[in-house]
Design a protein around this motif. Structure first.
Motif, PDB file in Angstrom:
ATOM      1  N   PHE A 121      34.136   3.890 -56.450  1.00 16.52           N
ATOM      2  CA  PHE A 121      34.101   4.426 -55.085  1.00 16.52           C
ATOM      3  C   PHE A 121      32.528   4.329 -54.624  1.00 16.52           C
ATOM      4  O   PHE A 121      31.725   4.858 -55.401  1.00 16.52           O
ATOM      5  CB  PHE A 121      34.607   5.741 -54.893  1.00 16.52           C
ATOM      6  CG  PHE A 121      36.073   5.707 -54.840  1.00 16.52           C
ATOM      7  CD1 PHE A 121      36.875   5.473 -53.709  1.00 16.52           C
ATOM      8  CD2 PHE A 121      36.957   5.744 -56.158  1.00 16.52           C
ATOM      9  CE1 PHE A 121      38.211   5.648 -53.677  1.00 16.52           C
ATOM     10  CE2 PHE A 121      38.262   5.602 -56.225  1.00 16.52           C
ATOM     11  CZ  PHE A 121      38.911   5.438 -54.662  1.00 16.52           C
ATOM     12  N   ALA A 122      32.076   3.768 -53.703  1.00 17.88           N
ATOM     13  CA  ALA A 122      30.849   3.845 -53.095  1.00 17.88           C
ATOM     14  C   ALA A 122      30.709   5.151 -52.414  1.00 17.88           C
ATOM     15  O   ALA A 122      31.265   5.336 -51.342  1.00 17.88           O
ATOM     16  CB  ALA A 122      30.637   2.614 -52.125  1.00 17.88           C
ATOM     17  N   HIS A 130      40.460  -4.223 -41.332  1.00 17.39           N
ATOM     18  CA  HIS A 130      40.142  -5.763 -41.620  1.00 17.39           C
ATOM     19  C   HIS A 130      39.690  -5.876 -43.208  1.00 17.39           C
ATOM     20  O   HIS A 130      39.177  -6.858 -43.404  1.00 17.39           O
ATOM     21  CB  HIS A 130      38.951  -6.116 -40.684  1.00 17.39           C
ATOM     22  CG  HIS A 130      39.449  -6.019 -39.161  1.00 17.39           C
ATOM     23  ND1 HIS A 130      40.195  -6.741 -38.652  1.00 17.39           N
ATOM     24  CD2 HIS A 130      38.928  -4.927 -38.347  1.00 17.39           C
ATOM     25  CE1 HIS A 130      40.256  -6.230 -37.477  1.00 17.39           C
ATOM     26  NE2 HIS A 130      39.488  -5.178 -37.279  1.00 17.39           N
ATOM     27  N   ASN A 131      39.732  -4.943 -44.189  1.00 12.40           N
ATOM     28  CA  ASN A 131      39.572  -5.096 -45.506  1.00 12.40           C
ATOM     29  C   ASN A 131      40.698  -4.270 -46.304  1.00 12.40           C
ATOM     30  O   ASN A 131      41.620  -3.733 -45.622  1.00 12.40           O
ATOM     31  CB  ASN A 131      38.009  -4.647 -45.940  1.00 12.40           C
ATOM     32  CG  ASN A 131      37.772  -3.073 -45.269  1.00 12.40           C
ATOM     33  OD1 ASN A 131      38.677  -2.216 -45.950  1.00 12.40           O
ATOM     34  ND2 ASN A 131      37.028  -2.747 -44.731  1.00 12.40           N
ATOM     35  N   SER A 132      40.430  -4.359 -47.445  1.00 14.45           N
ATOM     36  CA  SER A 132      41.507  -3.551 -48.305  1.00 14.45           C
ATOM     37  C   SER A 132      40.728  -2.507 -49.100  1.00 14.45           C
ATOM     38  O   SER A 132      41.528  -1.863 -49.952  1.00 14.45           O
ATOM     39  CB  SER A 132      42.159  -4.433 -49.412  1.00 14.45           C
ATOM     40  OG  SER A 132      40.866  -4.952 -50.243  1.00 14.45           O
ATOM     41  N   LEU A 133      39.900  -1.861 -48.797  1.00 16.83           N
ATOM     42  CA  LEU A 133      39.254  -0.797 -49.447  1.00 16.83           C
ATOM     43  C   LEU A 133      40.133   0.598 -49.199  1.00 16.83           C
ATOM     44  O   LEU A 133      40.505   0.813 -48.141  1.00 16.83           O
ATOM     45  CB  LEU A 133      37.794  -0.422 -48.882  1.00 16.83           C
ATOM     46  CG  LEU A 133      36.771  -1.533 -49.130  1.00 16.83           C
ATOM     47  CD1 LEU A 133      35.349  -1.185 -48.355  1.00 16.83           C
ATOM     48  CD2 LEU A 133      36.354  -1.246 -50.761  1.00 16.83           C
ATOM     49  N   GLY A 183      36.689   1.204 -53.374  1.00 16.42           N
ATOM     50  CA  GLY A 183      36.860   2.290 -52.311  1.00 16.42           C
ATOM     51  C   GLY A 183      35.572   2.615 -51.756  1.00 16.42           C
ATOM     52  O   GLY A 183      34.576   2.518 -52.428  1.00 16.42           O
ATOM     53  N   ILE A 184      35.487   3.464 -50.814  1.00 14.56           N
ATOM     54  CA  ILE A 184      34.184   4.048 -50.157  1.00 14.56           C
ATOM     55  C   ILE A 184      34.437   5.452 -50.125  1.00 14.56           C
ATOM     56  O   ILE A 184      35.835   5.936 -49.731  1.00 14.56           O
ATOM     57  CB  ILE A 184      33.878   3.351 -48.981  1.00 14.56           C
ATOM     58  CG1 ILE A 184      34.768   3.567 -47.849  1.00 14.56           C
ATOM     59  CG2 ILE A 184      33.264   2.062 -48.889  1.00 14.56           C
ATOM     60  CD1 ILE A 184      34.014   3.197 -46.431  1.00 14.56           C
ATOM     61  N   LYS A 189      27.924  -3.100 -46.801  1.00 14.51           N
ATOM     62  CA  LYS A 189      27.395  -3.675 -48.039  1.00 14.51           C
ATOM     63  C   LYS A 189      27.973  -3.203 -49.282  1.00 14.51           C
ATOM     64  O   LYS A 189      28.351  -3.962 -50.201  1.00 14.51           O
ATOM     65  CB  LYS A 189      26.144  -2.973 -48.218  1.00 14.51           C
ATOM     66  CG  LYS A 189      25.026  -3.314 -47.215  1.00 14.51           C
ATOM     67  CD  LYS A 189      24.539  -4.924 -47.416  1.00 14.51           C
ATOM     68  CE  LYS A 189      23.661  -5.542 -46.316  1.00 14.51           C
ATOM     69  NZ  LYS A 189      23.245  -7.051 -46.586  1.00 14.51           N
ATOM     70  N   ALA A 190      28.757  -1.889 -49.202  1.00 11.75           N
ATOM     71  CA  ALA A 190      29.812  -1.616 -50.294  1.00 11.75           C
ATOM     72  C   ALA A 190      30.873  -2.462 -50.448  1.00 11.75           C
ATOM     73  O   ALA A 190      30.956  -2.905 -51.653  1.00 11.75           O
ATOM     74  CB  ALA A 190      30.161  -0.080 -50.131  1.00 11.75           C
TER      75      ALA A 190
END
Length: 241
Positions: A5-6, A98-101, A32-33, A24-25
């Motif tokens: 995780f970021a 729009h992503n899978s994080l 994940g973030i 950027k992450a």
């Protein structure tokens, strides 16, 4: 294998809790973030760690005392990034579609008890249909219990005090997971949690030695300012295995 995780985005290289740090992450390939949420005077959820804007922006004062319009005027402190602003939670969630994080949303309601914050944040996540990709976390144990009543998303109890038994903490609050300061966790405490179905994630793991140690130990989640480094160490470990 540990998920990376970021922490506040890729905050070791870019301004924390900004859209730039989150984007950027994503490029590092992390799982994940993690981000922090405070509430404004007009009940808008802003992604910022501190209760005030003093440290990270060119403004002064408490988030709780300012309106959306006022907060949006502040720029993030960074010499070459004059246009970066404090993002709204809505902006991050819209981008996340729009992503899978996996998005770890920390409610910063342990120092200031924002009335109705849990309901508001849960509603926003539902608005963007991200319930299955969100982990809620907070140091406020009353808030952990409230979140468990409001959502089917994963809810994690945060703690940083030595002497705390994480398994008992999870059981007493109903938390699905434990997020702890690395300094207060041991491998035995982690294993006790995991054997009882409670995943453990640690913050903030930035040094290679610490990251490698906990990945080898089987930690569920590495929360780090340097997701690219953690991903490289994780891949290196997988090759050796």
């Amino acid at each position: 294998m540990s998920n990376i995780f970021a922490h506040r985005g890729s905050s070791g290289k870019y301004p924390e809790n900004t859209m730039l740090a989150f984007k950027k992450a994503e490029k590092t390939g992390c799982y994940g973030i993690e981000l922090d949420v405070q509430m404004s005077k007009d009940r808008e959820c802003f992604v910022i760690h501190d209760e005030t804007v003093n440290r990270t922006t060119n403004g002064r004062g408490y988030i709780k005392d300012k309106t959306l319009k006022e907060i949006k005027k502040f720029s993030i402190k960074s010499g070459w990034l004059k246009k970066e602003r404090i993002p709204l939670l809505d902006e991050v969630l819209e981008w996340a579609q729009h992503n899978s994080l996996i998005i770890n949303i920390e409610l910063k309601n342990d120092k200031i008890r924002y009335e109705g914050m849990e309901e508001l944040v849960v509603q926003k996540v539902a608005k963007f249909n991200l319930e299955e990709r969100v982990i809620f976390s907070t140091f406020n144990l009353q808030s952990v219990r409230k979140l468990k009543e409001l959502t089917n998303s994963e809810v994690a109890a945060l703690y940083s005090k030595k002497g705390t038994n994480p398994l008992l903490l999870a059981q007493s609050t109903g938390a699905d997971a434990i997020h702890a300061n690395q300094r207060v966790m041991t491998e035995k405490l982690m294993k006790d949690c995991q054997q009882n179905g409670v995943p453990v994630r640690l913050y903030t793991l930035n040094k290679p030695v610490a990251i490698e140690k906990w990945i080898q130990a089987g930690l569920n989640g590495v929360i780090t300012d340097y997701p690219e480094l953690a991903e490289q160490l994780k891949k290196k470990r997988a090759v050796k295995a």
